[in-house]
Design a protein around this motif. Structure first.
Motif, PDB file in Angstrom:
ATOM      1  N   ALA A   1     -24.462  13.863   8.627  1.00 28.73           N
ATOM      2  CA  ALA A   1     -24.781  14.919   9.586  1.00 28.73           C
ATOM      3  C   ALA A   1     -24.753  14.397  11.019  1.00 28.73           C
ATOM      4  O   ALA A   1     -24.422  15.137  11.946  1.00 28.73           O
ATOM      5  CB  ALA A   1     -26.151  15.499   9.277  1.00 28.73           C
ATOM      6  N   LEU A   2     -25.079  13.134  11.203  1.00 23.86           N
ATOM      7  CA  LEU A   2     -25.069  12.525  12.539  1.00 23.86           C
ATOM      8  C   LEU A   2     -23.712  11.937  12.897  1.00 23.86           C
ATOM      9  O   LEU A   2     -23.507  11.476  14.018  1.00 23.86           O
ATOM     10  CB  LEU A   2     -26.137  11.429  12.624  1.00 23.86           C
ATOM     11  CG  LEU A   2     -27.576  11.907  12.547  1.00 23.86           C
ATOM     12  CD1 LEU A   2     -28.510  10.728  12.430  1.00 23.86           C
ATOM     13  CD2 LEU A   2     -27.912  12.738  13.754  1.00 23.86           C
ATOM     14  N   GLY A   3     -22.799  11.901  11.949  1.00 26.72           N
ATOM     15  CA  GLY A   3     -21.471  11.357  12.209  1.00 26.72           C
ATOM     16  C   GLY A   3     -21.406   9.855  12.050  1.00 26.72           C
ATOM     17  O   GLY A   3     -20.523   9.210  12.608  1.00 26.72           O
ATOM     18  N   ILE A   4     -22.328   9.283  11.305  1.00 21.85           N
ATOM     19  CA  ILE A   4     -22.328   7.838  11.066  1.00 21.85           C
ATOM     20  C   ILE A   4     -21.575   7.578   9.767  1.00 21.85           C
ATOM     21  O   ILE A   4     -21.929   8.104   8.713  1.00 21.85           O
ATOM     22  CB  ILE A   4     -23.763   7.287  10.966  1.00 21.85           C
ATOM     23  CG1 ILE A   4     -24.540   7.572  12.246  1.00 21.85           C
ATOM     24  CG2 ILE A   4     -23.739   5.795  10.690  1.00 21.85           C
ATOM     25  CD1 ILE A   4     -25.998   7.214  12.168  1.00 21.85           C
TER      26      ILE A   4
ATOM     27  N   LEU B   1     -31.829   3.491  11.846  1.00 21.23           N
ATOM     28  CA  LEU B   1     -30.626   3.713  12.653  1.00 21.23           C
ATOM     29  C   LEU B   1     -30.416   5.201  12.888  1.00 21.23           C
ATOM     30  O   LEU B   1     -30.111   5.622  14.009  1.00 21.23           O
ATOM     31  CB  LEU B   1     -29.412   3.099  11.957  1.00 21.23           C
ATOM     32  CG  LEU B   1     -28.109   3.133  12.736  1.00 21.23           C
ATOM     33  CD1 LEU B   1     -28.155   2.093  13.845  1.00 21.23           C
ATOM     34  CD2 LEU B   1     -26.933   2.869  11.834  1.00 21.23           C
ATOM     35  N   CYS B   2     -30.598   6.006  11.853  1.00 22.21           N
ATOM     36  CA  CYS B   2     -30.452   7.457  11.988  1.00 22.21           C
ATOM     37  C   CYS B   2     -31.502   8.028  12.944  1.00 22.21           C
ATOM     38  O   CYS B   2     -31.195   8.904  13.760  1.00 22.21           O
ATOM     39  CB  CYS B   2     -30.552   8.134  10.631  1.00 22.21           C
ATOM     40  SG  CYS B   2     -29.144   7.833   9.562  1.00 22.21           S
ATOM     41  N   ASP B   3     -32.727   7.523  12.860  1.00 20.46           N
ATOM     42  CA  ASP B   3     -33.795   7.995  13.741  1.00 20.46           C
ATOM     43  C   ASP B   3     -33.475   7.696  15.205  1.00 20.46           C
ATOM     44  O   ASP B   3     -33.665   8.538  16.082  1.00 20.46           O
ATOM     45  CB  ASP B   3     -35.133   7.357  13.373  1.00 20.46           C
ATOM     46  CG  ASP B   3     -35.692   7.899  12.067  1.00 20.46           C
ATOM     47  OD1 ASP B   3     -35.203   8.946  11.600  1.00 20.46           O
ATOM     48  OD2 ASP B   3     -36.608   7.259  11.512  1.00 20.46           O
ATOM     49  N   SER B   4     -32.982   6.494  15.476  1.00 22.18           N
ATOM     50  CA  SER B   4     -32.663   6.149  16.859  1.00 22.18           C
ATOM     51  C   SER B   4     -31.456   6.949  17.361  1.00 22.18           C
ATOM     52  O   SER B   4     -31.405   7.336  18.525  1.00 22.18           O
ATOM     53  CB  SER B   4     -32.431   4.648  17.008  1.00 22.18           C
ATOM     54  OG  SER B   4     -31.411   4.227  16.153  1.00 22.18           O
ATOM     55  N   PHE B   5     -30.512   7.233  16.470  1.00 22.22           N
ATOM     56  CA  PHE B   5     -29.363   8.070  16.831  1.00 22.22           C
ATOM     57  C   PHE B   5     -29.827   9.469  17.210  1.00 22.22           C
ATOM     58  O   PHE B   5     -29.378  10.029  18.221  1.00 22.22           O
ATOM     59  CB  PHE B   5     -28.395   8.167  15.643  1.00 22.22           C
ATOM     60  CG  PHE B   5     -27.024   7.665  15.950  1.00 22.22           C
ATOM     61  CD1 PHE B   5     -26.774   6.307  15.978  1.00 22.22           C
ATOM     62  CD2 PHE B   5     -25.991   8.536  16.198  1.00 22.22           C
ATOM     63  CE1 PHE B   5     -25.512   5.841  16.248  1.00 22.22           C
ATOM     64  CE2 PHE B   5     -24.725   8.074  16.472  1.00 22.22           C
ATOM     65  CZ  PHE B   5     -24.486   6.719  16.496  1.00 22.22           C
ATOM     66  N   GLU B   6     -30.724  10.038  16.400  1.00 26.56           N
ATOM     67  CA  GLU B   6     -31.253  11.368  16.691  1.00 26.56           C
ATOM     68  C   GLU B   6     -31.998  11.373  18.017  1.00 26.56           C
ATOM     69  O   GLU B   6     -31.901  12.317  18.795  1.00 26.56           O
ATOM     70  CB  GLU B   6     -32.191  11.823  15.577  1.00 26.56           C
ATOM     71  CG  GLU B   6     -31.493  12.297  14.340  1.00 26.56           C
ATOM     72  CD  GLU B   6     -32.458  12.711  13.245  1.00 26.56           C
ATOM     73  OE1 GLU B   6     -33.678  12.419  13.353  1.00 26.56           O
ATOM     74  OE2 GLU B   6     -31.992  13.312  12.277  1.00 26.56           O
ATOM     75  N   GLY B   7     -32.759  10.320  18.280  1.00 29.71           N
ATOM     76  CA  GLY B   7     -33.495  10.231  19.538  1.00 29.71           C
ATOM     77  C   GLY B   7     -32.564  10.206  20.740  1.00 29.71           C
ATOM     78  O   GLY B   7     -32.813  10.874  21.743  1.00 29.71           O
ATOM     79  N   ILE B   8     -31.482   9.473  20.628  1.00 28.71           N
ATOM     80  CA  ILE B   8     -30.514   9.390  21.728  1.00 28.71           C
ATOM     81  C   ILE B   8     -29.864  10.750  21.956  1.00 28.71           C
ATOM     82  O   ILE B   8     -29.730  11.207  23.095  1.00 28.71           O
ATOM     83  CB  ILE B   8     -29.459   8.301  21.432  1.00 28.71           C
ATOM     84  CG1 ILE B   8     -30.107   6.925  21.527  1.00 28.71           C
ATOM     85  CG2 ILE B   8     -28.281   8.415  22.381  1.00 28.71           C
ATOM     86  CD1 ILE B   8     -29.222   5.797  21.041  1.00 28.71           C
ATOM     87  N   LYS B   9     -29.461  11.413  20.865  1.00 25.55           N
ATOM     88  CA  LYS B   9     -28.842  12.737  20.999  1.00 25.55           C
ATOM     89  C   LYS B   9     -29.817  13.743  21.597  1.00 25.55           C
ATOM     90  O   LYS B   9     -29.451  14.556  22.437  1.00 25.55           O
ATOM     91  CB  LYS B   9     -28.345  13.229  19.640  1.00 25.55           C
ATOM     92  CG  LYS B   9     -27.045  12.621  19.218  1.00 25.55           C
ATOM     93  CD  LYS B   9     -26.486  13.321  18.003  1.00 25.55           C
ATOM     94  CE  LYS B   9     -25.102  12.776  17.690  1.00 25.55           C
ATOM     95  NZ  LYS B   9     -24.475  13.501  16.590  1.00 25.55           N
TER      96      LYS B   9
ATOM     97  N   ALA C   1     -31.783  16.079  28.755  1.00 27.38           N
ATOM     98  CA  ALA C   1     -31.356  15.790  30.125  1.00 27.38           C
ATOM     99  C   ALA C   1     -30.363  16.842  30.614  1.00 27.38           C
ATOM    100  O   ALA C   1     -30.418  17.271  31.772  1.00 27.38           O
ATOM    101  CB  ALA C   1     -30.727  14.404  30.199  1.00 27.38           C
ATOM    102  N   GLN C   2     -29.485  17.275  29.726  1.00 25.51           N
ATOM    103  CA  GLN C   2     -28.509  18.295  30.105  1.00 25.51           C
ATOM    104  C   GLN C   2     -29.208  19.628  30.391  1.00 25.51           C
ATOM    105  O   GLN C   2     -28.896  20.297  31.377  1.00 25.51           O
ATOM    106  CB  GLN C   2     -27.483  18.462  28.992  1.00 25.51           C
ATOM    107  CG  GLN C   2     -26.307  19.323  29.375  1.00 25.51           C
ATOM    108  CD  GLN C   2     -25.268  19.387  28.260  1.00 25.51           C
ATOM    109  OE1 GLN C   2     -25.536  19.010  27.138  1.00 25.51           O
ATOM    110  NE2 GLN C   2     -24.087  19.850  28.603  1.00 25.51           N
ATOM    111  N   LYS C   3     -30.181  19.992  29.563  1.00 30.32           N
ATOM    112  CA  LYS C   3     -30.928  21.228  29.794  1.00 30.32           C
ATOM    113  C   LYS C   3     -31.682  21.169  31.116  1.00 30.32           C
ATOM    114  O   LYS C   3     -31.743  22.140  31.860  1.00 30.32           O
ATOM    115  CB  LYS C   3     -31.924  21.467  28.657  1.00 30.32           C
ATOM    116  CG  LYS C   3     -31.336  22.094  27.435  1.00 30.32           C
ATOM    117  CD  LYS C   3     -32.426  22.367  26.418  1.00 30.32           C
ATOM    118  CE  LYS C   3     -31.874  22.923  25.141  1.00 30.32           C
ATOM    119  NZ  LYS C   3     -32.928  23.152  24.135  1.00 30.32           N
TER     120      LYS C   3
END
Length: 121
Positions: free
Chosen positions: A3-6, A63-71, A77-79
């Motif tokens: 789901a995260l593209g990993i 790794l998945c948790d940190s990926f989700e946090g970055i996304k 930031a965009q909002k």
């Protein structure tokens, strides 16, 4: 992970000697998992369990948790940037304009009452 593209092929996994409490068993076995996601450069090191397989699972989870946090941070930031642009471009209220003009008028009256230092009247 999908789901995260990993993708599993993008991961570099190595097993390193453990450290810390646990005695001779932890110091002799390579149960610590080092996981690196090559495209992003994100690195995770996991030694929560004495089992190598459990550490592999936990490292992938971290790794998945940190990926989700970055996304999530990027989306936030965009909002915030969009919201800031919207706030700066909207018109001010009539009351706000009147207050600003009144403050400017008061400041100009205050300055007009000052006299220059060289002149005596």
């Amino acid at each position: 992970m999908t789901a995260l593209g990993i993708v599993e092929e993008d991961l570099h996994e190595s097993f390193i000697l453990g450290s810390g409490s646990g005695g001779q068993k932890i110091n002799k076995t390579n149960s610590c998992v080092f996981l690196k996601h090559l495209p992003s450069g994100l690195q995770v090191k996991c030694q929560e369990s004495r089992s190598r397989e459990m550490n592999r699972y936990l490292a992938r989870e971290a790794l998945c948790d940190s990926f989700e946090g970055i996304k999530r941070d990027k989306a936030t930031a965009q909002k915030q940037a969009v919201e800031k642009a919207r706030r700066t471009n909207r018109q001010r209220s009539r009351r706000s304009k009147q207050r600003s003009v009144a403050e400017k008028r008061q400041q100009s009256e205050k300055k007009s009452l000052r006299r220059s230092p060289g002149r005596e009247e």
